[in-house]
Scaffold this motif. Structure first.
Motif, PDB file in Angstrom:
ATOM      1  N   GLY A  39       0.814  -1.168   0.019  1.00 59.33           N
ATOM      2  CA  GLY A  39       0.030  -0.008   0.009  1.00 59.33           C
ATOM      3  C   GLY A  39       0.716   1.242  -0.075  1.00 59.33           C
ATOM      4  O   GLY A  39       1.920   1.493  -0.650  1.00 59.33           O
ATOM      5  N   THR A  40       0.469   2.201   0.899  1.00 54.94           N
ATOM      6  CA  THR A  40       1.238   3.363   1.091  1.00 54.94           C
ATOM      7  C   THR A  40       2.262   3.457   2.130  1.00 54.94           C
ATOM      8  O   THR A  40       2.554   4.615   2.677  1.00 54.94           O
ATOM      9  CB  THR A  40       0.339   4.430   1.145  1.00 54.94           C
ATOM     10  OG1 THR A  40      -0.672   4.336   2.360  1.00 54.94           O
ATOM     11  CG2 THR A  40      -0.943   4.756   0.115  1.00 54.94           C
ATOM     12  N   THR A  41       2.213   2.405   2.890  1.00 56.68           N
ATOM     13  CA  THR A  41       3.318   2.168   3.807  1.00 56.68           C
ATOM     14  C   THR A  41       4.654   2.324   3.534  1.00 56.68           C
ATOM     15  O   THR A  41       5.090   2.146   2.292  1.00 56.68           O
ATOM     16  CB  THR A  41       3.180   0.905   4.556  1.00 56.68           C
ATOM     17  OG1 THR A  41       3.476  -0.086   3.904  1.00 56.68           O
ATOM     18  CG2 THR A  41       1.844   0.577   4.833  1.00 56.68           C
ATOM     19  N   GLU A  42       5.753   2.116   4.126  1.00 59.05           N
ATOM     20  CA  GLU A  42       7.106   2.400   3.954  1.00 59.05           C
ATOM     21  C   GLU A  42       7.694   0.760   3.891  1.00 59.05           C
ATOM     22  O   GLU A  42       8.807   0.580   3.930  1.00 59.05           O
ATOM     23  CB  GLU A  42       7.824   2.871   5.351  1.00 59.05           C
ATOM     24  CG  GLU A  42       7.468   4.307   5.407  1.00 59.05           C
ATOM     25  CD  GLU A  42       8.342   5.116   6.504  1.00 59.05           C
ATOM     26  OE1 GLU A  42       9.143   4.278   7.133  1.00 59.05           O
ATOM     27  OE2 GLU A  42       8.216   6.201   6.796  1.00 59.05           O
ATOM     28  N   LEU A  43       6.699  -0.239   3.906  1.00 58.26           N
ATOM     29  CA  LEU A  43       6.877  -1.673   3.925  1.00 58.26           C
ATOM     30  C   LEU A  43       6.796  -2.289   2.806  1.00 58.26           C
ATOM     31  O   LEU A  43       5.977  -1.889   1.992  1.00 58.26           O
ATOM     32  CB  LEU A  43       6.218  -2.504   5.090  1.00 58.26           C
ATOM     33  CG  LEU A  43       6.329  -3.732   5.205  1.00 58.26           C
ATOM     34  CD1 LEU A  43       7.897  -4.153   5.722  1.00 58.26           C
ATOM     35  CD2 LEU A  43       5.240  -4.573   5.892  1.00 58.26           C
ATOM     36  N   SER A  44       7.854  -3.124   2.306  1.00 58.35           N
ATOM     37  CA  SER A  44       7.764  -4.106   1.371  1.00 58.35           C
ATOM     38  C   SER A  44       7.995  -5.433   1.600  1.00 58.35           C
ATOM     39  O   SER A  44       8.829  -5.576   2.547  1.00 58.35           O
ATOM     40  CB  SER A  44       8.744  -3.687   0.208  1.00 58.35           C
ATOM     41  OG  SER A  44      10.073  -3.811   0.461  1.00 58.35           O
ATOM     42  N   LEU A  45       7.539  -6.284   1.104  1.00 61.23           N
ATOM     43  CA  LEU A  45       7.648  -7.732   1.369  1.00 61.23           C
ATOM     44  C   LEU A  45       8.132  -8.472   0.169  1.00 61.23           C
ATOM     45  O   LEU A  45       7.837  -8.310  -0.884  1.00 61.23           O
ATOM     46  CB  LEU A  45       6.390  -8.340   1.946  1.00 61.23           C
ATOM     47  CG  LEU A  45       5.769  -7.929   3.263  1.00 61.23           C
ATOM     48  CD1 LEU A  45       4.676  -8.739   3.424  1.00 61.23           C
ATOM     49  CD2 LEU A  45       6.724  -8.025   4.064  1.00 61.23           C
ATOM     50  N   PRO A  46       9.352  -9.430   0.489  1.00 60.64           N
ATOM     51  CA  PRO A  46       9.510 -10.300  -0.636  1.00 60.64           C
ATOM     52  C   PRO A  46       8.488 -11.378  -1.167  1.00 60.64           C
ATOM     53  O   PRO A  46       7.946 -11.587  -0.361  1.00 60.64           O
ATOM     54  CB  PRO A  46      10.912 -11.109   0.159  1.00 60.64           C
ATOM     55  CG  PRO A  46      10.537 -10.937   1.591  1.00 60.64           C
ATOM     56  CD  PRO A  46       9.980  -9.587   1.776  1.00 60.64           C
ATOM     57  N   ARG A  47       8.760 -11.916  -2.210  1.00 61.85           N
ATOM     58  CA  ARG A  47       7.587 -12.783  -2.757  1.00 61.85           C
ATOM     59  C   ARG A  47       7.595 -13.985  -1.841  1.00 61.85           C
ATOM     60  O   ARG A  47       6.475 -14.811  -2.039  1.00 61.85           O
ATOM     61  CB  ARG A  47       8.375 -13.012  -4.136  1.00 61.85           C
ATOM     62  CG  ARG A  47       8.031 -11.694  -5.101  1.00 61.85           C
ATOM     63  CD  ARG A  47       6.726 -11.209  -5.242  1.00 61.85           C
ATOM     64  NE  ARG A  47       5.863 -11.740  -6.424  1.00 61.85           N
ATOM     65  CZ  ARG A  47       4.664 -11.786  -6.687  1.00 61.85           C
ATOM     66  NH1 ARG A  47       3.953 -11.126  -5.643  1.00 61.85           N
ATOM     67  NH2 ARG A  47       4.356 -12.266  -7.698  1.00 61.85           N
ATOM     68  N   LEU A  48       8.434 -14.259  -1.126  1.00 61.53           N
ATOM     69  CA  LEU A  48       8.478 -15.676  -0.326  1.00 61.53           C
ATOM     70  C   LEU A  48       8.937 -15.336   0.995  1.00 61.53           C
ATOM     71  O   LEU A  48       9.749 -14.562   1.214  1.00 61.53           O
ATOM     72  CB  LEU A  48       9.547 -16.704  -0.995  1.00 61.53           C
ATOM     73  CG  LEU A  48       9.575 -18.247  -0.661  1.00 61.53           C
ATOM     74  CD1 LEU A  48       8.093 -18.838  -1.072  1.00 61.53           C
ATOM     75  CD2 LEU A  48      10.526 -19.134  -0.987  1.00 61.53           C
ATOM     76  N   GLY A  49       8.073 -15.754   1.821  1.00 56.84           N
ATOM     77  CA  GLY A  49       8.336 -15.817   3.224  1.00 56.84           C
ATOM     78  C   GLY A  49       8.222 -17.211   3.946  1.00 56.84           C
ATOM     79  O   GLY A  49       7.964 -18.270   3.355  1.00 56.84           O
ATOM     80  N   PHE A  50       8.551 -17.145   5.020  1.00 51.40           N
ATOM     81  CA  PHE A  50       8.772 -18.445   5.934  1.00 51.40           C
ATOM     82  C   PHE A  50       7.659 -18.246   7.122  1.00 51.40           C
ATOM     83  O   PHE A  50       7.755 -17.372   8.106  1.00 51.40           O
ATOM     84  CB  PHE A  50       9.889 -18.606   6.539  1.00 51.40           C
ATOM     85  CG  PHE A  50      10.046 -20.076   7.038  1.00 51.40           C
ATOM     86  CD1 PHE A  50      10.450 -20.824   6.384  1.00 51.40           C
ATOM     87  CD2 PHE A  50      10.074 -20.127   8.493  1.00 51.40           C
ATOM     88  CE1 PHE A  50      10.700 -22.366   6.872  1.00 51.40           C
ATOM     89  CE2 PHE A  50      10.178 -21.631   8.930  1.00 51.40           C
ATOM     90  CZ  PHE A  50      10.522 -22.666   8.237  1.00 51.40           C
ATOM     91  N   GLY A  51       6.672 -19.426   7.230  1.00 53.46           N
ATOM     92  CA  GLY A  51       5.748 -19.319   8.391  1.00 53.46           C
ATOM     93  C   GLY A  51       6.104 -20.430   9.483  1.00 53.46           C
ATOM     94  O   GLY A  51       6.766 -21.478   9.116  1.00 53.46           O
ATOM     95  N   THR A  52       6.006 -20.072  10.559  1.00 54.63           N
ATOM     96  CA  THR A  52       6.680 -20.881  11.775  1.00 54.63           C
ATOM     97  C   THR A  52       5.726 -21.725  12.380  1.00 54.63           C
ATOM     98  O   THR A  52       5.818 -22.158  13.492  1.00 54.63           O
ATOM     99  CB  THR A  52       7.097 -19.744  12.554  1.00 54.63           C
ATOM    100  OG1 THR A  52       6.008 -18.761  13.227  1.00 54.63           O
ATOM    101  CG2 THR A  52       8.259 -18.845  11.964  1.00 54.63           C
ATOM    102  N   ALA A  53       4.535 -21.950  11.968  1.00 55.24           N
ATOM    103  CA  ALA A  53       3.524 -22.784  12.597  1.00 55.24           C
ATOM    104  C   ALA A  53       4.281 -24.302  12.713  1.00 55.24           C
ATOM    105  O   ALA A  53       3.992 -24.754  14.017  1.00 55.24           O
ATOM    106  CB  ALA A  53       2.273 -22.798  12.167  1.00 55.24           C
ATOM    107  N   PRO A  54       4.587 -24.938  11.914  1.00 57.14           N
ATOM    108  CA  PRO A  54       5.138 -26.220  12.114  1.00 57.14           C
ATOM    109  C   PRO A  54       6.423 -26.312  13.037  1.00 57.14           C
ATOM    110  O   PRO A  54       6.357 -27.255  13.723  1.00 57.14           O
ATOM    111  CB  PRO A  54       5.909 -26.579  10.593  1.00 57.14           C
ATOM    112  CG  PRO A  54       5.075 -25.932   9.917  1.00 57.14           C
ATOM    113  CD  PRO A  54       4.645 -24.492  10.366  1.00 57.14           C
ATOM    114  N   ILE A  55       7.234 -25.139  13.277  1.00 55.22           N
ATOM    115  CA  ILE A  55       8.391 -25.380  13.997  1.00 55.22           C
ATOM    116  C   ILE A  55       7.767 -24.921  15.404  1.00 55.22           C
ATOM    117  O   ILE A  55       8.427 -24.955  16.426  1.00 55.22           O
ATOM    118  CB  ILE A  55       9.666 -24.378  13.755  1.00 55.22           C
ATOM    119  CG1 ILE A  55       9.310 -22.954  13.716  1.00 55.22           C
ATOM    120  CG2 ILE A  55      10.305 -24.842  12.504  1.00 55.22           C
ATOM    121  CD1 ILE A  55      10.269 -22.059  13.557  1.00 55.22           C
TER     122      ILE A  55
END
Length: 339
Positions: free
Chosen positions: A11-27
């Protein structure tokens, strides 16, 4: 093929995200224990592979996943973290019914005595945020997400008067970059978008190679409001990773209809020489509102395996056949093959 390090502006935030992230539920010990050293090895593998977006929650391992992540990222710079609000952790209460499997055991197999209580109030969200910062051992997180209010029947009106007010205040003060909600359904997020100024949503298991219902209402609404989406549960709890009898779908054994559809998709992928996991991982990224897709795993090898799936070339003919066989929504955007 997608560059996992490519970034998308939120959006209009200062944040950008990479196309791939890591979810931590399994660990966090989802369904089976994950020793501390194993969790750290998984997170090291994710970092060394170049992953810089990590999603966690107090719910995952009842705080254990946040603690693992805090330990792994200590001293590292350049990562984005999302965690969640709505569940507080206490040691002086019994397990909440939502924590329990049909056999009466807790869903996350961890040794902690902490259990959850649900609180989506203004004060509860502020408390949840502070508790997460301590477990993560950080001064700030980038994103806060309202987590599964539908699990206990909390409605949009209540959220807007409590959790939303707190999160909006934290963003306005610069304490966080962005906020939204994380759920396993799209209907309530659609309600929330219409009621407030949200930045992004984490949608788990609902926009995948197996099901694309959000195409008709939710994703167009996100596009109109400049709201991004992070896709979790890209393998539908495992069914799209290995479509066999007994595979999980929505955290439970897959019903016959879902299993048959997944096996039909796998058959098409096999005819084109593509692992079903590669098609499943790449498919959601083709939609313009999808900022990032989360991978996960209990062992380090799973990280590189998923990166290999992301790099796998998927021919246009595969997507065309899936649509021709009515196994993929005809309106669904699909990845463009190089060349």
């Amino acid at each position: 093929m997608t560059d996992p390090a490519a970034r998308v502006q939120i959006g209009t935030t200062e944040l950008s995200l990479p196309r791939l992230g890591f979810g931590t539920a399994p660990i966090g010990g989802l369904y089976e224990p994950v020793p501390d050293e194993q969790a750290q090895a998984v997170l090291r593998a994710a970092w060394q592979a170049g992953l810089r977006y990590f999603d966690t929650a107090p719910w995952y391992g009842y705080g254990t996943a946040e603690e693992h992540l805090g330990q792994a990222l200590h001293g590292q710079e350049g990562s984005a973290i999302s965690t969640k609000v709505g569940r507080l952790l206490r040691e002086d209460i019994p397990p909440h019914p939502t924590q329990l499997e049909p056999d009466g055991t807790r869903g996350f197999k961890v040794r902690t005595a902490r259990n959850v209580t649900y609180d989506y109030s203004y004060d509860g969200v502020m408390r949840s945020h502070e508790d997460s910062l301590k477990r993560l051992n950080v001064d700030r997180v980038d994103i806060l997400l309202i987590h599964d209010p539908d699990a206990v029947g909390v409605g949009t009106r209540e959220l807007m008067g409590g959790a939303y007010r707190a999160l909006h205040e934290l963003r306005e003060q610069g304490v966080i970059h962005a906020f939204g909600a994380g759920m396993n359904q799209w209907q309530m997020p659609a309600e929330l978008i219409r009621e407030g100024d949200f930045d992004l949503f984490l949608l788990a298991g609902r926009y995948t190679l197996l099901e694309q219902e959000p195409l008709r209402e939710f994703l167009p609404l996100c596009a109109a409001r400049d709201v991004k989406v992070v896709i979790g549960g890209v393998f539908n709890s495992g069914l799209l990773a290995s479509p066999h009898p007994g595979a999980r779908y929505n955290y439970a054994p897959a019903p016959d209809a879902a299993l048959a559809r997944a096996q039909a998709i796998q058959a098409v992928c096999t005819r084109h020489g593509v692992p079903i996991q590669a098609a499943a991982l790449q498919f959601p990224l083709a939609h313009p509102v999808v900022a990032s897709v989360l991978i996960a795993g209990r062992v380090p090898e799973r990280v590189e395996e998923n990166l290999a799936f992301l790099r796998t070339s998927v021919p246009a003919a595969l997507w065309e056949e899936l649509k021709a066989e009515d196994l993929l929504d005809a309106a669904a955007p699909v990845p463009v093959s190089p060349g």
